[in-house]
Design a protein around this motif. Structure first.
Motif, PDB file in Angstrom:
ATOM      1  N   GLN A 191     -16.889  62.283 -90.937  1.00 51.14           N
ATOM      2  CA  GLN A 191     -15.814  61.289 -90.892  1.00 51.14           C
ATOM      3  C   GLN A 191     -14.662  61.696 -91.807  1.00 51.14           C
ATOM      4  OE1 GLN A 191     -17.710  57.588 -91.913  1.00 51.14           O
ATOM      5  NE2 GLN A 191     -18.653  57.334 -89.900  1.00 51.14           N
ATOM      6  N   ALA A 192     -15.006  62.267 -92.974  1.00 43.83           N
ATOM      7  CA  ALA A 192     -13.965  62.723 -93.894  1.00 43.83           C
ATOM      8  C   ALA A 192     -13.158  63.862 -93.270  1.00 43.83           C
ATOM      9  CB  ALA A 192     -14.593  63.160 -95.212  1.00 43.83           C
ATOM     10  N   SER A 193     -13.845  64.790 -92.611  1.00 45.97           N
ATOM     11  CA  SER A 193     -13.133  65.890 -91.950  1.00 45.97           C
ATOM     12  C   SER A 193     -12.225  65.367 -90.845  1.00 45.97           C
ATOM     13  CB  SER A 193     -14.131  66.895 -91.372  1.00 45.97           C
ATOM     14  OG  SER A 193     -14.833  67.568 -92.398  1.00 45.97           O
ATOM     15  N   ASP A 194     -12.749  64.407 -90.062  1.00 44.51           N
ATOM     16  CA  ASP A 194     -11.947  63.829 -88.978  1.00 44.51           C
ATOM     17  C   ASP A 194     -10.693  63.147 -89.523  1.00 44.51           C
ATOM     18  OD1 ASP A 194     -13.750  64.704 -87.107  1.00 44.51           O
ATOM     19  OD2 ASP A 194     -14.730  62.759 -86.832  1.00 44.51           O
ATOM     20  N   ARG A 195     -10.864  62.425 -90.625  1.00 46.05           N
ATOM     21  CA  ARG A 195      -9.708  61.752 -91.211  1.00 46.05           C
ATOM     22  C   ARG A 195      -8.703  62.768 -91.759  1.00 46.05           C
ATOM     23  NH1 ARG A 195      -5.600  58.866 -90.989  1.00 46.05           N
ATOM     24  NH2 ARG A 195      -4.837  57.988 -92.963  1.00 46.05           N
ATOM     25  N   PHE A 196      -9.193  63.867 -92.352  1.00 42.93           N
ATOM     26  CA  PHE A 196      -8.276  64.888 -92.852  1.00 42.93           C
ATOM     27  C   PHE A 196      -7.521  65.525 -91.693  1.00 42.93           C
ATOM     28  CE2 PHE A 196      -6.943  69.012 -94.490  1.00 42.93           C
ATOM     29  CZ  PHE A 196      -6.376  68.626 -95.697  1.00 42.93           C
ATOM     30  N   MET A 197      -8.185  65.688 -90.552  1.00 43.15           N
ATOM     31  CA  MET A 197      -7.493  66.210 -89.367  1.00 43.15           C
ATOM     32  C   MET A 197      -6.318  65.299 -88.989  1.00 43.15           C
ATOM     33  SD  MET A 197      -8.899  69.073 -88.501  1.00 43.15           S
ATOM     34  CE  MET A 197      -9.182  69.375 -90.250  1.00 43.15           C
ATOM     35  N   GLU A 198      -6.549  63.976 -89.071  1.00 45.15           N
ATOM     36  CA  GLU A 198      -5.461  63.052 -88.768  1.00 45.15           C
ATOM     37  C   GLU A 198      -4.320  63.198 -89.766  1.00 45.15           C
ATOM     38  OE1 GLU A 198      -7.239  59.220 -88.799  1.00 45.15           O
ATOM     39  OE2 GLU A 198      -8.308  59.494 -86.895  1.00 45.15           O
ATOM     40  N   LEU A 199      -4.663  63.414 -91.040  1.00 44.22           N
ATOM     41  CA  LEU A 199      -3.641  63.537 -92.071  1.00 44.22           C
ATOM     42  C   LEU A 199      -2.737  64.754 -91.863  1.00 44.22           C
ATOM     43  CD1 LEU A 199      -5.714  62.608 -95.275  1.00 44.22           C
ATOM     44  CD2 LEU A 199      -4.032  61.186 -94.080  1.00 44.22           C
ATOM     45  N   ILE A 200      -3.302  65.826 -91.301  1.00 41.26           N
ATOM     46  CA  ILE A 200      -2.501  67.040 -91.102  1.00 41.26           C
ATOM     47  C   ILE A 200      -1.901  67.108 -89.696  1.00 41.26           C
ATOM     48  CG2 ILE A 200      -3.794  68.336 -92.839  1.00 41.26           C
ATOM     49  CD1 ILE A 200      -5.255  69.763 -90.544  1.00 41.26           C
ATOM     50  N   GLY A 201      -2.170  66.080 -88.871  1.00 44.12           N
ATOM     51  CA  GLY A 201      -1.589  66.057 -87.532  1.00 44.12           C
ATOM     52  C   GLY A 201      -2.452  66.663 -86.455  1.00 44.12           C
ATOM     53  N   ALA A 202      -3.670  67.104 -86.794  1.00 46.61           N
ATOM     54  CA  ALA A 202      -4.580  67.676 -85.790  1.00 46.61           C
ATOM     55  C   ALA A 202      -5.392  66.540 -85.173  1.00 46.61           C
ATOM     56  CB  ALA A 202      -5.483  68.721 -86.431  1.00 46.61           C
ATOM     57  N   ASP A 203      -4.697  65.611 -84.527  1.00 47.31           N
ATOM     58  CA  ASP A 203      -5.302  64.390 -84.021  1.00 47.31           C
ATOM     59  C   ASP A 203      -5.568  64.493 -82.523  1.00 47.31           C
ATOM     60  OD1 ASP A 203      -2.722  64.362 -83.065  1.00 47.31           O
ATOM     61  OD2 ASP A 203      -2.055  62.689 -84.320  1.00 47.31           O
ATOM     62  N   ALA A 204      -5.783  63.357 -81.874  1.00 45.69           N
ATOM     63  CA  ALA A 204      -6.121  63.355 -80.446  1.00 45.69           C
ATOM     64  C   ALA A 204      -5.015  63.981 -79.603  1.00 45.69           C
ATOM     65  CB  ALA A 204      -6.403  61.928 -79.987  1.00 45.69           C
ATOM     66  N   ASP A 205      -3.752  63.706 -79.935  1.00 41.68           N
ATOM     67  CA  ASP A 205      -2.655  64.297 -79.171  1.00 41.68           C
ATOM     68  C   ASP A 205      -2.619  65.817 -79.352  1.00 41.68           C
ATOM     69  OD1 ASP A 205      -1.864  61.834 -78.255  1.00 41.68           O
ATOM     70  OD2 ASP A 205      -0.378  61.515 -79.830  1.00 41.68           O
ATOM     71  N   TYR A 206      -2.927  66.271 -80.544  1.00 41.28           N
ATOM     72  CA  TYR A 206      -2.960  67.710 -80.825  1.00 41.28           C
ATOM     73  C   TYR A 206      -4.050  68.384 -79.994  1.00 41.28           C
ATOM     74  CZ  TYR A 206      -2.719  71.923 -83.795  1.00 41.28           C
ATOM     75  OH  TYR A 206      -2.554  73.201 -84.287  1.00 41.28           O
ATOM     76  N   ILE A 207      -5.206  67.730 -79.923  1.00 44.86           N
ATOM     77  CA  ILE A 207      -6.312  68.276 -79.123  1.00 44.86           C
ATOM     78  C   ILE A 207      -5.940  68.285 -77.645  1.00 44.86           C
ATOM     79  CG2 ILE A 207      -8.708  67.875 -78.412  1.00 44.86           C
ATOM     80  CD1 ILE A 207      -9.177  66.721 -81.229  1.00 44.86           C
ATOM     81  N   ALA A 208      -5.281  67.208 -77.198  1.00 44.61           N
ATOM     82  CA  ALA A 208      -4.851  67.161 -75.799  1.00 44.61           C
ATOM     83  C   ALA A 208      -3.879  68.287 -75.476  1.00 44.61           C
ATOM     84  CB  ALA A 208      -4.208  65.806 -75.501  1.00 44.61           C
ATOM     85  N   GLY A 209      -3.166  68.760 -76.503  1.00 42.96           N
ATOM     86  CA  GLY A 209      -2.247  69.888 -76.315  1.00 42.96           C
ATOM     87  C   GLY A 209      -2.925  71.243 -76.326  1.00 42.96           C
ATOM     88  N   GLY A 210      -4.261  71.254 -76.491  1.00 40.87           N
ATOM     89  CA  GLY A 210      -5.008  72.507 -76.352  1.00 40.87           C
ATOM     90  C   GLY A 210      -5.391  73.187 -77.649  1.00 40.87           C
ATOM     91  N   LEU A 211      -5.191  72.552 -78.804  1.00 43.13           N
ATOM     92  CA  LEU A 211      -5.535  73.148 -80.092  1.00 43.13           C
ATOM     93  C   LEU A 211      -6.436  72.204 -80.888  1.00 43.13           C
ATOM     94  CD1 LEU A 211      -1.996  74.492 -81.054  1.00 43.13           C
ATOM     95  CD2 LEU A 211      -3.920  75.873 -80.212  1.00 43.13           C
TER      96      LEU A 211
END
Length: 469
Positions: free
Chosen positions: A350-370
């Protein structure tokens, strides 16, 4: 925000807990000399269970006060909830006293049967706000009355995690209790006629349709029962059964002393070996498990919890970002009563997932292929965590070179750092299925964190391997 609770029984205590644990100040008026003890016990159960529904921390508790004078309790309140016994003359008396002292507060009545026209027949301005026990866990609140007041009330109730259901027409017992009354009548006949015991009736509900109703309700359950042809097929197939003499819903067995003794005796045999508080905790633990499962799928009452959680305040960061702030649910503990090792990893994830959100590697980023993939994790168990413990996680970037991102999560419990979770992640191109360096905003965010963290002391235990002394 301030709530006043008039009547501190089981329902009033549940209302107090719901508001208090969502950051409201709560004033209680109840002439019962045992009210403070009883509400304290309800609060203990609520503190144990309500935070367990969420993966984020609830607001800091408000202030709880007890008042010997009703006027003192309701003065300055934003919401007044009346939960006195179901006697219309008593409610009229209480509502008159509330109206004299509560100013512009919304006044809700927990009545399970009276209509607003009956409650307001002597000039009060009260809406029905009928909850279900335990109020601190179950989200449904039936609202009946003035539409403008109900609109205001609904916004407030959603803010404390409840689900307001506007009953558009006055009717005795509103909606949900009419179902309960129908089932209750039939159950009484089944026991009275010797067809089933109280335990067998309960087993029929909790082993069967009760589980379906928790997620789908009545009509959606029957739509599924109709198969591919849907509800019309179901109605055509089973509609004629409504004319068969299966039930005695419009009749009730006489409440003779013999019937009361029969039902009470069977109930004592069924669960009389446990106290009410033990039964409440068992009920709450089971509800938390069911509600968390529904929350994961965004279904029924679980969707209410998810929506409420999304609006909870984010923790204020210090030198390091706080990536998790939550309570430990009962379902995460093992036979020792401590948090199972599996869930230390879950908190780290959960901490890693939240850090991903903080740096912008969120659901939209994943949808963009990264995305970032976890490739290695190391957990150190340093202390015990129990159900209900409040924990927070701080995250330090200990490496950020090209494709690699090295995170160190410290799980803080009531007695200091309870565990650390060290994680190595690789940045991936999801279409090419190969690792690539991040760029753009994500790369800039990571660089900013790395520059802020690289000169900090290296966290104790970073880089260790299993068994290292």
């Amino acid at each position: 925000m301030r709530a006043a609770i008039v009547g501190g029984g089981v329902i009033g205590g549940g209302w107090a807990a719901r508001f208090l644990l969502n950051g409201w100040d709560v004033a209680v008026f109840d002439p019962d000399p045992e009210a403070e003890r009883k509400i304290g016990e309800v609060l203990a159960n609520a503190r144990r269970s309500l935070p367990s529904l969420y993966d984020r921390a609830l607001p800091a508790e408000g202030q709880l006060t007890f008042h010997a004078d009703l006027a003192d309790a309701v003065s300055g309140a934003d919401w007044v909830q009346e939960s006195v016994p179901e006697r219309l003359d008593l409610k009229h008396k209480v509502h008159a006293a509330i109206s004299e002292n509560a100013g512009g507060a919304i006044v809700g009545s927990s009545t399970s049967g009276f209509k607003p026209s009956e409650l307001n027949s002597e000039g009060a301005n009260v809406i029905v706000a009928h909850p279900f026990n335990p109020v601190y866990l179950l989200p449904l609140i039936e609202l009946v009355g003035d539409a403008a007041t109900i609109s205001r009330a609904s916004d407030i109730l959603r803010g404390v995690g409840l689900f307001p259901l506007h009953v558009r027409k006055e009717i005795d017992a509103h909606i949900a209790d009419r179902f309960l009354e129908a089932v209750w009548r039939e159950a009484l006949w089944l026991v009275s006629d010797g067809i089933a015991t109280t335990e067998e009736v309960d087993e029929a509900i909790r082993m069967g349709f009760g589980l379906r109703w928790a997620q789908m309700g009545l009509f959606e359950t029957y739509r599924v029962a109709g198969g591919e042809a849907g509800m019309k097929h179901f109605m055509a197939q089973f509609g004629p059964a409504l004319e068969w003499p299966w039930t005695k819903l419009m009749d009730v067995p006489e409440f003779t002393p013999e019937l009361v003794d029969l039902i009470a005796g069977q109930s004592d045999a069924q669960s009389g070996d446990r106290t009410i508080r033990e039964l409440e905790r068992e009920r709450d633990d089971n509800l938390v498990g069911i509600l968390r499962a529904l929350r994961k799928n965004g279904k029924a009452a679980g969707a209410v919890i998810a929506a409420h959680e999304a609006g909870l305040p984010e923790p204020e960061p210090g030198d390091l970002p706080i990536t998790v702030e939550r309570s430990i649910p009962q379902s995460w503990t093992d036979y020792n009563g401590h948090m199972n090792e599996t869930h230390y990893l879950e908190v780290g994830a959960q901490a890693s997932d939240r850090f991903m959100e903080l740096i912008g590697a969120d659901a939209d980023y994943i949808a963009g292929g990264l995305s970032y993939f976890t490739v290695e994790t190391h957990i150190r168990h340093l202390g015990e965590l129990d159900a209900g413990d409040a924990v927070s996680v701080t995250t330090q970037v200990t490496g950020a070179e090209g494709k690699k991102l090295h995170l160190f999560h410290s799980i803080h419990g009531p007695n200091g750092i309870a565990a650390t979770v060290e994680t190595l992640l690789l940045h991936m191109d999801l279409e090419a299925r190969r690792s690539v360096a991040p760029d753009g905003a994500v790369a800039n965010h990571i660089e900013n964190y790395w520059q802020a963290h690289r000169d900090m002391p290296r966290p104790q235990g970073a880089g260790r391997f299993v068994g290292e002394r």
